[in-house]
Write an enzyme that holds these catalytic residues in place. Structure first.
Site, PDB file in Angstrom:
ATOM      1  CE  LYS A 194     -10.603 -18.484  -5.364  1.00  0.00           C
ATOM      2  NZ  LYS A 194      -9.589 -19.561  -5.151  1.00  0.00           N
ATOM      3  CD  GLU A 197      -6.039 -21.440  -6.562  1.00  0.00           C
ATOM      4  OE1 GLU A 197      -5.354 -20.869  -7.427  1.00  0.00           O
ATOM      5  OE2 GLU A 197      -6.886 -20.845  -5.856  1.00  0.00           O
ATOM      6  NE  ARG A 198      -0.440 -21.493  -4.993  1.00  0.00           N
ATOM      7  CZ  ARG A 198       0.509 -20.588  -5.171  1.00  0.00           C
ATOM      8  NH1 ARG A 198       1.038 -19.986  -4.104  1.00  0.00           N
ATOM      9  NH2 ARG A 198       0.939 -20.262  -6.368  1.00  0.00           N
ATOM     10  CB  SER A 247      -0.499 -10.821  -5.769  1.00  0.00           C
ATOM     11  OG  SER A 247      -1.410 -11.095  -6.817  1.00  0.00           O
ATOM     12  CB  CYS A 302       0.374  -8.857   3.480  1.00  0.00           C
ATOM     13  SG  CYS A 302      -0.836  -8.731   4.813  1.00  0.00           S
ATOM     14  CD  GLU A 402       4.313  -8.726  -1.165  1.00  0.00           C
ATOM     15  OE1 GLU A 402       3.882  -8.822  -0.005  1.00  0.00           O
ATOM     16  OE2 GLU A 402       3.581  -8.640  -2.158  1.00  0.00           O
TER      17      GLU A 402
END
Length: 520
Positions: A194, A197-198, A247, A302, A402
């Site tokens: 997957k 979605e962006r 995240s 990250c 963050e």
């Protein structure tokens, strides 16, 4: 299900920010076919530099999600039985095709994610390196054998798990899928992936290249969506293992629910990476490295540098660092002069600017303020320019959160020991760096800092794939037991089998055997 020949012939191969008259909806990829979704819910994807519509991503239907898993299940027995040499040859072709389509993949990343084109090429490269290293599977996956007693031997080897899944983030549209696909499939698993979605485009291109390389039907399937798709993956009994990068909030949920359902889960989560700057450092080299680590990729990685800890007189270097940051060109990613692109969305831009504002309210000093920046020709983009904040304390929101944007917060201490204590008090443990000319200072830092990836005069110490990504503390779900590539990656995607066999040299009746066998 109807397939589409459009496949990836959409905006993901166009090096442009021009408005797209008729954006093509993003398809699923099931059984080696691009399949038009019958979804009733669609998620718009916008170019972060202009906010023009690029494509729409489906919230895949339950039937489509089940079809992807069924395809992977059907493919697994034959793929597992395929010789490791044959799987290796397919992976060789896959890596070759990635190299041939390098710029095409980078263009998709720049268009949908916003990072500069040269940085997007680096995104592809770091994933490609994992794929190339996985081609060495024949020397990485050898088993062991020992004659444990007369006429008896035990062999140990690794087998694939079955159907595995990957849930990928927006910030590395090629690299993170390539952390997962090559190792999972070359070890004999089949995969349901997957993409975020962006940023669906790069994963669609990778699926197309996998098919061209010779991946059989069902070995790699792509589905789309948001929370409903994630929950399907977490709950589907046929999926044996899940890889996730993202995240802490999402990762802890995925780790908890997936583990509760009996799945292996590896999850790389948030970070607050620190660099310690000593007065004896090579100033120019250090400041250039720090600026790149803090503001490159618009801070959306990250392993981005979030916190600069100056020791003693090195705080006097900060004005020069500010000037280097001020000189970076902030613009759309396809602009050749661009150093820093936009952030992913309006919501992300607003969050970053809010955290910058919180620093001001908490008493910090904003030496360089990137809020409200609008490059010429791109007034509608999601831009935040490099920002440097000093006089920061560890109880401030800008330190604790963050930020995930081009923002560097600076803290001053007097000694290296203080700096290490500050780093170790932070709940995250992805990366930490030190800049110094002193071997003893570097050795002290290396031995005492609590971070999984340590850099000495290296600002972003992400190891190459012959090693492994090794964050710790809250940066890795479950205490960091699993990591994505290298030997731990191979272990994650395989399960160990031991076989003990007895072949007697003489044909004698051994009589009753009612005790544990020893056969000494």
């Amino acid at each position: 299900m109807a397939s589409t020949t459009a496949g990836t012939a959409s905006t993901c191969s166009r090096m442009t920010h021009d408005p797209i008259a008729s954006p093509i909806d993003t398809p699923n990829f099931i059984d080696n076919e691009f399949v038009t979704s019958k979804a009733t819910e669609w998620i718009p994807v916008h170019d972060p530099a202009t906010n023009n519509l690029v494509t729409r991503v489906p919230q895949s239907t339950p039937e489509e999600l089940s079809a992807a898993v069924a395809s992977a299940q059907r493919a697994f027995p034959a793929w597992k039985a395929t010789s490791i040499i044959a799987r290796q040859q397919i992976l060789f072709r896959f890596t070759h095709l990635i190299r041939d389509n390098w710029d095409r993949l980078a263009a998709a990343i720049t268009l949908e994610q916003g990072k500069t084109f040269k940085d997007a090429r680096g995104d592809v490269l770091r994933g490609l390196q994992v794929a190339e290293t996985a081609c060495g599977i024949t020397t990485q996956l050898t088993g062991e054998v020992l004659e444990v007693a007369r006429d008896m031997e035990t062999r140990s080897y690794r087998e694939p798990l079955g159907v595995v899944a990957a849930i990928c983030p927006f910030n590395f549209p090629a690299m993170i899928p390539l952390w997962c696909i090559p190792i999972a499939v070359v070890t004999g698993n089949t995969m349901v992936l997957k993409p975020s979605e962006r940023v669906p485009g790069a994963s669609l291109i990778l699926a197309e290249l996998a098919r061209e390389a010779g991946f059989p039907k069902g070995v790699l399937n792509l589905v789309h969506g948001s929370k409903d798709t994630v929950n399907f993956i977490l709950d589907e009994p046929s999926i044996r293992a899940i890889s996730f990068v993202g995240s802490n909030r999402a990762g802890e949920y995925i780790y908890s629910r997936g583990s509760a359902n009996g799945k292996r889960v590896q999850a790389n989560l948030g970070a607050k990476n620190h660099a310690v700057l000593l007065p004896d450092a090579d100033k120019d080299a250090a400041l250039n490295a720090l600026a790149g680590a803090a503001f490159g990729a618009a801070g959306q990685r990250c392993m981005a540098l979030s916190v600069l800890v100056t020791v003693g007189e090195s705080s006097q270097f900060i004005p020069e660092l500010v000037e280097k940051a001020r000189g970076l060109v902030v613009s759309a990613g396809f602009e050749k002069t661009a150093d820093v692109g936009p952030v992913i969305s309006r919501e992300s831009q607003a969050r970053i600017e809010s955290l910058i504002g919180s620093a001001e309210r908490d008493g910090a000093i904003i030496l360089l303020d990137g809020r409200g920046y609008k490059p010429e020709n791109y007034p509608n983009g999601n831009f935040v320019a490099p920002t440097v904040i000093t006089n920061v304390k560890t109880n401030m929101e800008c330190y604790k959160e963050e930020i995930f944007g081009p923002v560097l917060v600076c803290i001053s201490v007097q000694t290296l020991e203080e700096a290490v204590q500050l780093l170790n008090s932070n709940e995250y443990g992805n990366g930490a760096s030190i800049f110094t000319k002193s071997g003893s200072s570097a050795s002290y830092f290396q031995k005492n800092v609590e971070a999984g990836q340590v850099g000495i005069n290296v600002a972003i110490p992400v190891p190459l794939p012959m090693f492994s990504f090794t964050g710790n503390k809250k940066s890795i779900a479950g205490g960091g037991a699993n990591t994505f590539y290298g030997k731990p990656g191979l272990a994650f995607y395989t399960q160990q089998k031991t076989v003990t066999s007895l072949w007697r040299r003489e044909n004698v009746d051994s009589g009753k055997q009612v005790v544990m066998p020893s056969h000494l």
